[in-house]
Design a protein around this motif. Structure first.
Motif, PDB file in Angstrom:
ATOM      1  N   ARG A  43       0.836  -1.211   0.000  1.00 32.99           N
ATOM      2  CA  ARG A  43       0.000   0.000   0.000  1.00 32.99           C
ATOM      3  C   ARG A  43       0.862   1.249   0.000  1.00 32.99           C
ATOM      4  O   ARG A  43       0.554   2.224  -0.694  1.00 32.99           O
ATOM      5  CB  ARG A  43      -0.917  -0.012   1.226  1.00 32.99           C
ATOM      6  N   ASP A  44       1.950   1.247   0.755  1.00 35.89           N
ATOM      7  CA  ASP A  44       2.838   2.411   0.789  1.00 35.89           C
ATOM      8  C   ASP A  44       3.510   2.622  -0.561  1.00 35.89           C
ATOM      9  O   ASP A  44       3.717   3.756  -0.997  1.00 35.89           O
ATOM     10  CB  ASP A  44       3.908   2.235   1.878  1.00 35.89           C
ATOM     11  N   GLY A  45       3.861   1.518  -1.230  1.00 33.41           N
ATOM     12  CA  GLY A  45       4.507   1.633  -2.536  1.00 33.41           C
ATOM     13  C   GLY A  45       3.538   2.075  -3.611  1.00 33.41           C
ATOM     14  O   GLY A  45       3.872   2.916  -4.450  1.00 33.41           O
ATOM     15  N   LEU A  46       2.352   1.509  -3.571  1.00 30.89           N
ATOM     16  CA  LEU A  46       1.324   1.846  -4.560  1.00 30.89           C
ATOM     17  C   LEU A  46       0.361   2.849  -3.937  1.00 30.89           C
ATOM     18  O   LEU A  46      -0.829   2.577  -3.746  1.00 30.89           O
ATOM     19  CB  LEU A  46       0.580   0.575  -4.993  1.00 30.89           C
ATOM     20  N   CYS A  47       0.891   4.026  -3.635  1.00 28.60           N
ATOM     21  CA  CYS A  47       0.124   5.002  -2.864  1.00 28.60           C
ATOM     22  C   CYS A  47      -1.106   5.518  -3.599  1.00 28.60           C
ATOM     23  O   CYS A  47      -2.005   6.098  -2.989  1.00 28.60           O
ATOM     24  CB  CYS A  47       1.023   6.173  -2.446  1.00 28.60           C
ATOM     25  N   GLY A  48      -1.179   5.325  -4.917  1.00 26.35           N
ATOM     26  CA  GLY A  48      -2.353   5.760  -5.655  1.00 26.35           C
ATOM     27  C   GLY A  48      -3.502   4.783  -5.591  1.00 26.35           C
ATOM     28  O   GLY A  48      -4.622   5.097  -6.022  1.00 26.35           O
ATOM     29  N   ALA A  49      -3.262   3.594  -5.055  1.00 17.12           N
ATOM     30  CA  ALA A  49      -4.304   2.573  -4.942  1.00 17.12           C
ATOM     31  C   ALA A  49      -4.876   2.589  -3.525  1.00 17.12           C
ATOM     32  O   ALA A  49      -4.140   2.534  -2.548  1.00 17.12           O
ATOM     33  CB  ALA A  49      -3.736   1.193  -5.263  1.00 17.12           C
ATOM     34  N   SER A  50      -6.188   2.650  -3.424  1.00 17.35           N
ATOM     35  CA  SER A  50      -6.826   2.614  -2.109  1.00 17.35           C
ATOM     36  C   SER A  50      -6.667   1.220  -1.509  1.00 17.35           C
ATOM     37  O   SER A  50      -6.384   0.234  -2.216  1.00 17.35           O
ATOM     38  CB  SER A  50      -8.303   2.960  -2.226  1.00 17.35           C
ATOM     39  N   SER A  51      -6.860   1.119  -0.206  1.00 19.10           N
ATOM     40  CA  SER A  51      -6.763  -0.187   0.460  1.00 19.10           C
ATOM     41  C   SER A  51      -7.776  -1.170  -0.108  1.00 19.10           C
ATOM     42  O   SER A  51      -7.477  -2.358  -0.267  1.00 19.10           O
ATOM     43  CB  SER A  51      -6.982  -0.015   1.970  1.00 19.10           C
ATOM     44  N   ASN A  52      -8.983  -0.680  -0.421  1.00 21.70           N
ATOM     45  CA  ASN A  52     -10.012  -1.567  -0.974  1.00 21.70           C
ATOM     46  C   ASN A  52      -9.614  -2.106  -2.340  1.00 21.70           C
ATOM     47  O   ASN A  52      -9.774  -3.298  -2.626  1.00 21.70           O
ATOM     48  CB  ASN A  52     -11.351  -0.827  -1.076  1.00 21.70           C
TER      49      ASN A  52
END
Length: 212
Positions: A43-52
């Motif tokens: 999640r930190d690396g792909l910061c543009g993707a929401s957790s959902n």
């Protein structure tokens, strides 16, 4: 396996897109190529993707056998995600896509990049270096911010793994921003060393074969 959307074609390319063509799917694969990660690290690396969205992509990739989830022991002590052998076979596909995209007139090489994507770019560059016959071999421990990576130089090229190298031939320490400008060629290695943003010890030929 039930897919929400499909091209409904017998073409292998369209089937591949059915499997990994959803937004963020291939970037999840990219972030796992160098080794397993926890959900929060992804999640930190792909910061543009929401957790959902990230949860859905990981679930989809698990269902088709590209990613597997398991519980790691200390020091992680929690669930982590890693690529299966079949998932790892996507590596040349990602490299081919990246090599194709660098010729795009719309590519912004100064846009943000994850550390893993930068190191994979370095590995891609190494293919050309080793093809030219660079006579280097050995192991380097690279620390980027708080993460360690093992860089193994050999006849087969450069292999990079997210781990700590013990008794390496060389060590290099720097931050992600410095790594990016070195890879893009916006700064030289010597200038970064002089500025105190790169610490390099041991067999300098290993890193200098890749970064000038």
């Amino acid at each position: 396996m039930e897919k929400k959307r499909s091209y409904n074609e017998g073409c292998p390319v369209s089937h591949a897109l059915d499997l990994v063509g959803e937004r963020w799917a291939l970037l999840v694969v990219r972030e796992l190529l160098l080794g397993p990660k926890r959900f929060r690290d992804l999640r930190d690396g792909l910061c543009g993707a929401s957790s959902n969205i990230l949860t859905m992509r990981l679930r989809d990739l698990e269902e088709i056998g590209v990613v597997r989830k398991y519980r790691a022991g200390a020091p992680v002590s929690g669930p982590v995600y890693e690529l299966t052998d079949w998932g790892r076979s996507l590596e040349p596909v990602l490299f081919a896509l990246g090599n194709w995209a660098v010729s795009s007139p719309f590519w912004d090489r100064h846009a943000p990049s994850t550390v893993d994507s930068l190191l994979l770019s370095l590995r891609s560059q190494a293919m050309f270096v080793f093809a030219a016959g660079a006579p280097v071999s050995g192991t380097c421990d690279m620390r980027v911010d708080d993460d360690h990576y093992i860089l193994r130089f050999g006849d087969a090229g450069l292999d990079i793994t997210r781990a700590v190298a013990y008794e390496p031939d060389a060590t290099v320490q720097l931050d992600a921003a410095t790594l990016k400008v070195l890879i893009t060629g916006d700064e030289t290695l010597d200038d970064a060393i002089d500025a105190g943003r790169v610490s390099l010890r041991g067999d300098e030929r290993l890193i200098r074969s890749l970064i000038k």
